[in-house]
Design an enzyme around this catalytic site. Structure first.
Site, PDB file in Angstrom:
ATOM      1  N   GLY A  88       0.485  -1.494  -0.051  1.00  0.00           N
ATOM      2  CA  GLY A  88       0.056  -0.149   0.163  1.00  0.00           C
ATOM      3  C   GLY A  88       0.502   0.994   0.143  1.00  0.00           C
ATOM      4  CB  SER A 160      -3.570   8.013   6.002  1.00  0.00           C
ATOM      5  OG  SER A 160      -2.781   7.436   4.980  1.00  0.00           O
ATOM      6  CG  ASP A 311       1.614  -0.817  10.897  1.00  0.00           C
ATOM      7  OD1 ASP A 311       0.489  -0.677  10.295  1.00  0.00           O
ATOM      8  OD2 ASP A 311       2.377  -0.576  10.353  1.00  0.00           O
ATOM      9  CE  LYS A 338      -3.489   0.046   8.888  1.00  0.00           C
ATOM     10  NZ  LYS A 338      -2.819   1.038   7.963  1.00  0.00           N
TER      11      LYS A 338
HETATM   12  C1  S3P Z   1       3.282   3.826   6.752  1.00  0.00           C
HETATM   13  C2  S3P Z   1       1.380   4.215   7.125  1.00  0.00           C
HETATM   14  C3  S3P Z   1       0.394   2.988   8.006  1.00  0.00           C
HETATM   15  C4  S3P Z   1       0.898   2.348   8.229  1.00  0.00           C
HETATM   16  C5  S3P Z   1       1.565   1.171   7.320  1.00  0.00           C
HETATM   17  C6  S3P Z   1       2.828   2.072   6.371  1.00  0.00           C
HETATM   18  C7  S3P Z   1       3.703   3.991   5.415  1.00  0.00           C
HETATM   19  O1  S3P Z   1      -0.640   3.510   6.972  1.00  0.00           O
HETATM   20  O2  S3P Z   1       0.128   1.064   8.273  1.00  0.00           O
HETATM   21  O3  S3P Z   1       2.602  -0.339   7.485  1.00  0.00           O
HETATM   22  O4  S3P Z   1       4.730   4.201   5.283  1.00  0.00           O
HETATM   23  O5  S3P Z   1       3.842   5.356   5.342  1.00  0.00           O
HETATM   24  P1  S3P Z   1      -1.835   4.315   6.542  1.00  0.00           P
HETATM   25  O6  S3P Z   1      -1.335   5.681   6.229  1.00  0.00           O
HETATM   26  O7  S3P Z   1      -2.917   3.624   6.005  1.00  0.00           O
HETATM   27  O8  S3P Z   1      -2.271   4.511   8.075  1.00  0.00           O
END
Ligand code: S3P
Length: 424
Positions: A88, A160, A311, A338
């Site tokens: 993601g 986020s 996480d 997630k």
């Molecule tokens: C992350 C942000 C988080 C986290 C993901 C890594 C990042 O997600 O859960 O494992 O590196 O910016 P969200 O931005 O959707 O909360």
């Protein structure tokens, strides 16, 4: 007489969030950057692969990686779909970068990533002037037509870091001011890294604002160890699962306060946890976390505590089965989108091994037990579920089989050998 316990020390692999950002910033920088101890996991490989398809020459990810940056808007049009795999962070951060480049790109991902929401990035980036097209729903595959962008002031309904970073990177590449407000500050690695590389960035509480820069400085970075990976071994040590029951030192860890929520809550549960900053790396505090075993008590996790431990919540739920009393986690609806629906999956798996757990719309409740737990759990290809139940297996006295052990390669490829090392 019992033998005195000895302190064991371990360095878990490099931080995943910082590794993604280091690759992206090195690609956009104005010269040669050097990254040491990057995390060579599947997710970080996805970002490297996508950047290679955009004309950046990135060697195989090893302990010492050198990258010649292409400048702030020097990426070239891809001739193939950009495969973000399970990541993601790759899809969302790169959507910000690509929105500001004058070409068309098509982002694809694996089955799990293709179920995850992308409207959270396409809406603000479309408001800046990029065009988005989706197959079905607002999921990958996602086609982005980038170009000149407008300034943006965005209020995000959830916290986020991926959304925040996509907007900041879009503003950076397009050369326009952007600002974003979120309910509680999410992890701020992008702000810290861009700030360290010469970009003017103001951030306070849940607000971050970027002033356009003409270039991004190249850099040298020694990626600190990932606190989310360290959390698994810290949980193990807190529950007395380390061999001889002694303390465990987790060295060279990123100690960014926006990532330490799990360790703060572990302390609230009565655990003996401390940390000390030893150095700074590209704006990130780095140091050692020490954990010793002690009886744990149930805890209430409130919405404002969630972003700094998002996480680690599956792990916390597993540890809660070993704590006295009840644990309740609320305000964590983000867990449903997630790598798997982590609320349903954690509760089903806890029940499958004999623990008492209840699903809530935005969280879960777990009741501690002294009984041994055992059975087979379904990881749903989700690395954090596999590792959380791996830890529970090591501390619960029963045998817990994880159906897919290999999926840990997404964030912590050496997890099983490291677990064996500290428990053997
Ligand atoms: C992350 C942000 C988080 C986290 C993901 C890594 C990042 O997600 O859960 O494992 O590196 O910016 P969200 O931005 O959707 O909360």
């Amino acid at each position: 007489m019992t033998a005195p316990s000895t302190t064991r020390a371990i360095r878990v692999p490099g931080d995943k969030s910082i590794s993604h950002r280091a690759l992206i910033c090195a690609a956009l920088a104005g010269g040669r950057s050097r990254i040491r101890h990057i995390l060579p996991s599947a997710d970080v490989h996805s970002t490297a692969t996508v950047l290679r398809s955009l004309g950046v020459s990135i060697p195989l990810l090893g302990d010492d990686v050198r990258i010649d940056g292409r400048g702030l808007s020097g990426l070239t049009a891809p001739t193939e779909p950009l495969d973000c795999g399970n990541s993601g962070t790759t899809a969302r951060l790169m959507s910000g970068v690509l929105s500001a480049h004058p070409f068309v790109s098509r982002l694809i991902g694996d089955e799990s990533l293709s179920r995850r929401p992308m409207a959270r990035v396409s809406r603000p980036l479309a408001a800046m002037g990029a065009t988005f097209a989706f197959g079905t729903g607002e999921h990958l595959p996602m086609v982005i037509t980038g170009g000149p962008l407008q300034p943006l002031e965005w209020a995000n309904p959830t916290s986020s870091a991926q959304v925040k970073s996509a907007i900041l990177l879009a503003g950076l590449v397009a050369g326009v001011p952007v600002s974003i407000t979120e309910p509680v500050r999410s992890r701020d690695h992008t702000e810290r890294m861009l700030g360290a590389l010469g970009v003017e960035l103001r951030s306070c509480g849940g607000h971050a604002a970027l002033t356009p820069a003409t270039e991004l400085a190249s850099f040298q970075l020694d990626v600190p160890a990932d606190p989310s990976s360290a959390a698994f071994l810290a949980g193990l040590a807190a529950a007395g699962g380390v061999r001889a029951g002694g303390p465990l030192e987790l060295t060279d860890v990123a100690l960014n306060p926006t990532r330490l929520g799990f360790f703060r809550v572990l302390r609230e549960m009565g655990a003996d946890v401390s940390w000390e900053v030893e150095r700074e790396e590209c704006g990130e505090p780095v140091g050692t976390i020490t954990v010793a075993p002690r009886a744990l008590a149930g805890v209430r996790v409130r919405a404002e505590q969630v972003p700094a431990m998002i996480d680690e919540l599956p792990l916390l739920a597993c540890l809660a089965t070993r704590a006295e009393g009840e644990t309740e986690i609320r305000g964590a609806g983000e867990l449903r989108v997630k790598e798997s629906d982590r609320i349903t999956a954690v509760v089903q798996n806890l029940r499958a091994v004999g623990a008492e757990a209840e699903e809530l719309p935005d969280g879960l409740r777990v009741r501690g037990t002294r009984g041994s737990l055992g059975g087979t759990i379904r990881a749903h290809g989700d690395h954090r579920l596999a590792m959380a139940f791996g830890i529970l297996g090591a501390i619960s006295g029963g045998a817990i089989d994880v159906d897919d052990r290999a999926c840990v390669s997404v964030s912590y490829p050496g997890f099983w050998p490291d677990l064996a090392r500290v428990t053997a």
